[in-house]
Design a protein around this motif. Structure first.
Motif, PDB file in Angstrom:
ATOM      1  N   VAL A  93      57.921  14.760  53.859  1.00 35.34           N
ATOM      2  CA  VAL A  93      59.168  15.431  54.515  1.00 35.34           C
ATOM      3  C   VAL A  93      58.378  15.964  55.875  1.00 35.34           C
ATOM      4  O   VAL A  93      59.043  16.037  56.827  1.00 35.34           O
ATOM      5  CB  VAL A  93      59.476  16.423  53.564  1.00 35.34           C
ATOM      6  N   ASP A  94      57.180  16.927  55.748  1.00 35.44           N
ATOM      7  CA  ASP A  94      56.938  17.489  56.850  1.00 35.44           C
ATOM      8  C   ASP A  94      56.313  16.492  58.163  1.00 35.44           C
ATOM      9  O   ASP A  94      56.890  16.736  59.376  1.00 35.44           O
ATOM     10  CB  ASP A  94      55.713  18.107  56.626  1.00 35.44           C
TER      11      ASP A  94
ATOM     12  N   GLU B 266      59.753  15.362  59.531  1.00 36.22           N
ATOM     13  CA  GLU B 266      60.574  16.466  60.223  1.00 36.22           C
ATOM     14  C   GLU B 266      59.810  16.570  61.580  1.00 36.22           C
ATOM     15  O   GLU B 266      60.463  16.731  62.470  1.00 36.22           O
ATOM     16  CB  GLU B 266      60.620  17.765  59.539  1.00 36.22           C
ATOM     17  N   ARG B 267      58.574  16.470  61.617  1.00 38.23           N
ATOM     18  CA  ARG B 267      57.535  16.641  62.852  1.00 38.23           C
ATOM     19  C   ARG B 267      57.988  15.891  63.994  1.00 38.23           C
ATOM     20  O   ARG B 267      58.003  15.852  64.925  1.00 38.23           O
ATOM     21  CB  ARG B 267      56.238  16.826  62.595  1.00 38.23           C
TER      22      ARG B 267
ATOM     23  N   GLU C  90      65.133  14.709  60.327  1.00 37.92           N
ATOM     24  CA  GLU C  90      65.729  15.913  59.576  1.00 37.92           C
ATOM     25  C   GLU C  90      65.929  15.598  58.153  1.00 37.92           C
ATOM     26  O   GLU C  90      66.846  14.519  58.275  1.00 37.92           O
ATOM     27  CB  GLU C  90      66.864  16.861  60.105  1.00 37.92           C
ATOM     28  N   THR C  91      65.700  16.049  56.926  1.00 39.47           N
ATOM     29  CA  THR C  91      65.977  15.464  55.926  1.00 39.47           C
ATOM     30  C   THR C  91      66.832  16.493  54.981  1.00 39.47           C
ATOM     31  O   THR C  91      66.825  17.572  55.192  1.00 39.47           O
ATOM     32  CB  THR C  91      64.468  15.242  55.116  1.00 39.47           C
ATOM     33  N   LYS C  92      67.243  16.011  53.733  1.00 41.05           N
ATOM     34  CA  LYS C  92      67.840  16.695  52.892  1.00 41.05           C
ATOM     35  C   LYS C  92      67.625  16.349  51.467  1.00 41.05           C
ATOM     36  O   LYS C  92      67.180  15.282  51.193  1.00 41.05           O
ATOM     37  CB  LYS C  92      69.433  16.815  53.046  1.00 41.05           C
TER      38      LYS C  92
ATOM     39  N   PRO D 254      67.301  11.157  54.874  1.00 35.71           N
ATOM     40  CA  PRO D 254      67.451  11.906  56.327  1.00 35.71           C
ATOM     41  C   PRO D 254      68.843  12.391  56.364  1.00 35.71           C
ATOM     42  O   PRO D 254      70.131  11.805  55.613  1.00 35.71           O
ATOM     43  CB  PRO D 254      67.515  10.492  57.124  1.00 35.71           C
TER      44      PRO D 254
ATOM     45  N   CYS E 230      62.240   6.004  63.751  1.00 31.97           N
ATOM     46  CA  CYS E 230      60.968   6.971  64.026  1.00 31.97           C
ATOM     47  C   CYS E 230      59.771   6.337  63.769  1.00 31.97           C
ATOM     48  O   CYS E 230      59.034   6.656  64.695  1.00 31.97           O
ATOM     49  CB  CYS E 230      61.228   8.294  62.766  1.00 31.97           C
TER      50      CYS E 230
END
Length: 415
Positions: free
Chosen positions: A92-93, A96-97, A101-103, A112, A123
């Motif tokens: 996840v990190d 995100e970096r 963006e995740t959920k 995502p 990405c």
């Protein structure tokens, strides 16, 4: 295709999740190296594109390695150490970096925020491009020749020619030709069999119930210790849903050996025993005495399923609860808690085909996802005898293996 390079060269075979992550990690840590990624198809990241119905189930919200490994019928012991280095939170990190963006959904699956697998594909491909990774499409790996006294590097034979490499990452997924190639090199390969499949069941009790779901069942394969729980979905061809997919994963080899023919015992009310259900039905007789049994479901069961179970138990359509005999009550309790359905075959779960089998785990040093017999050879993803249940776990094993193998390759070529 270029044969030689003055720079250290890393070749990654397989343009899926593990291959891309390995290539990106290697290129990030060894910018002086030339990283080539070979994909036999016409596009990369095909499974990422279709995962989760096109939404891409990246991983699962299971943050502790000791809990995370429980989702892997094969490879749970070997993955414990790697998950302490790179697990679901790290995945996840990382995304995100890198702009994704995740959920977390209610069942723990992580997607995502865009609900589009294209976010993940873009990405990875854009990151690879920025790092200078060269992607070769429609390039099939056809052979591997290990280093020898007169040649320090690997010979990588492909459908477009031969090139040399300081090290190689095999992330070709469940590709039979690659497994045959490795067997020829003396590596043990466990026979691959399907995992994550649905069950074909032709039973009149299920006729006309396609689309009906039950929130919590317990499934047992009669005569075995195989058991799984969770939601179940009735389909046009039988049954599916998380409970079925978990059972297919844990029972992949036993069900394959049985020719996908077995008696499936369904407890439609989860963990309740036949005795407990019989007591609940007895209480129902007092509470709903004048109502007709087949038209008054209890235990949270859907009406249409309840009617079929009553019919199978021999309860007449006009039988009132007050008039239900003890024999009828106990027979109905048996149908509810141990409904026997004959499984006669399997079907692939959507397009997300997963195999149990591949390179035997004893061949791999999981500190680096490196082949023990051949220095400079690394493997990650479905090529290994590792597979997880549905819910993002297979991708997590791919991200972890790629990340660790990529770091090991960078160290191997530059250190």
């Amino acid at each position: 295709m270029q044969e030689n390079s003055p720079r250290p060269r890393i070749v990654v075979a397989g343009g899926g999740a593990a291959g891309f992550f390995g290539a990106i990690q290697a290129a990030s840590l060894a910018p002086e190296a030339e990283v080539l990624l070979l994909e036999r198809g016409g596009e990369v990241l095909s499974k990422v594109r279709i995962s989760g119905g096109g939404r891409c189930n990246l991983t699962h919200a299971c943050w502790e390695p000791k809990e995370l490994v429980k989702a892997y019928p094969r490879g749970h012991k070997e993955l414990l150490g790697p998950f302490h280095r790179f697990a679901a939170g790290d995945t996840v990190d990382w995304f995100e970096r890198n702009g994704v963006e995740t959920k977390i959904e209610d069942d723990g699956r992580i997607f995502p925020v865009s609900d589009q697998s294209a976010s993940v594909v873009e990405c990875l491909t854009e990151t690879a491009e920025a790092l200078g990774i060269q992607v070769q499409l429609q390039t099939t790996l056809t052979g591997l020749v290990p280093p020898g006294p007169d040649k320090p590097g690997w010979e990588v034979h492909t459908s477009k020619g031969v090139l040399t490499a300081d090290c190689v990452l095999l992330a070709t997924g469940g590709h039979a030709r690659t497994w045959d190639m490795l067997a020829e090199l003396g590596l043990e390969v466990v026979e691959p069999v399907p995992s994550l499949f649905t069950f074909n069941i032709a039973d009149p009790r299920l006729n006309g119930l396609a689309g009906l779901s039950v929130p919590e069942v317990v499934l047992t394969v009669s005569g075995t210790s195989l058991q799984a729980s969770g939601p179940l979905l009735v389909t046009h061809w039988g049954v599916s849903g998380p409970a079925v997919l978990r059972l297919s994963a844990w029972g992949a080899r036993e069900l394959h050996a049985a020719g996908y023919q077995a008696t499936l015992l369904v407890n439609w009310v989860g963990g309740l025993s036949e005795t407990q259900v019989s007591q609940i039905l007895q209480e129902q007789q007092l509470d709903m005495a004048r109502r007709q049994v087949p038209h008054s479901p209890c235990l949270g069961l859907p009406l249409r399923l309840w009617e079929r179970l009553c019919q199978t138990a021999g309860i007449p359509a006009d039988r009132r609860w007050a008039d239900l005999s003890r024999t009828e009550r106990e027979t109905l309790a048996g149908q509810i808690t141990a409904c026997a359905l004959w499984m006669d075959g399997k079907s692939t779960f959507k397009e997300e085909f997963v195999t149990a089998g591949g390179v035997a785990l004893r061949e791999i040093d999981f500190r680096r996802f490196a082949c023990k017999k051949y220095p400079g050879l690394f493997m990650a993803g479905e090529i290994l005898d590792i597979d997880g249940i549905t819910g993002g776990y297979n991708f997590q094993a791919a991200w972890t293996g790629g990340w660790i193998a990529g770091a090991a390759m960078a160290e191997y070529t530059t250190g």
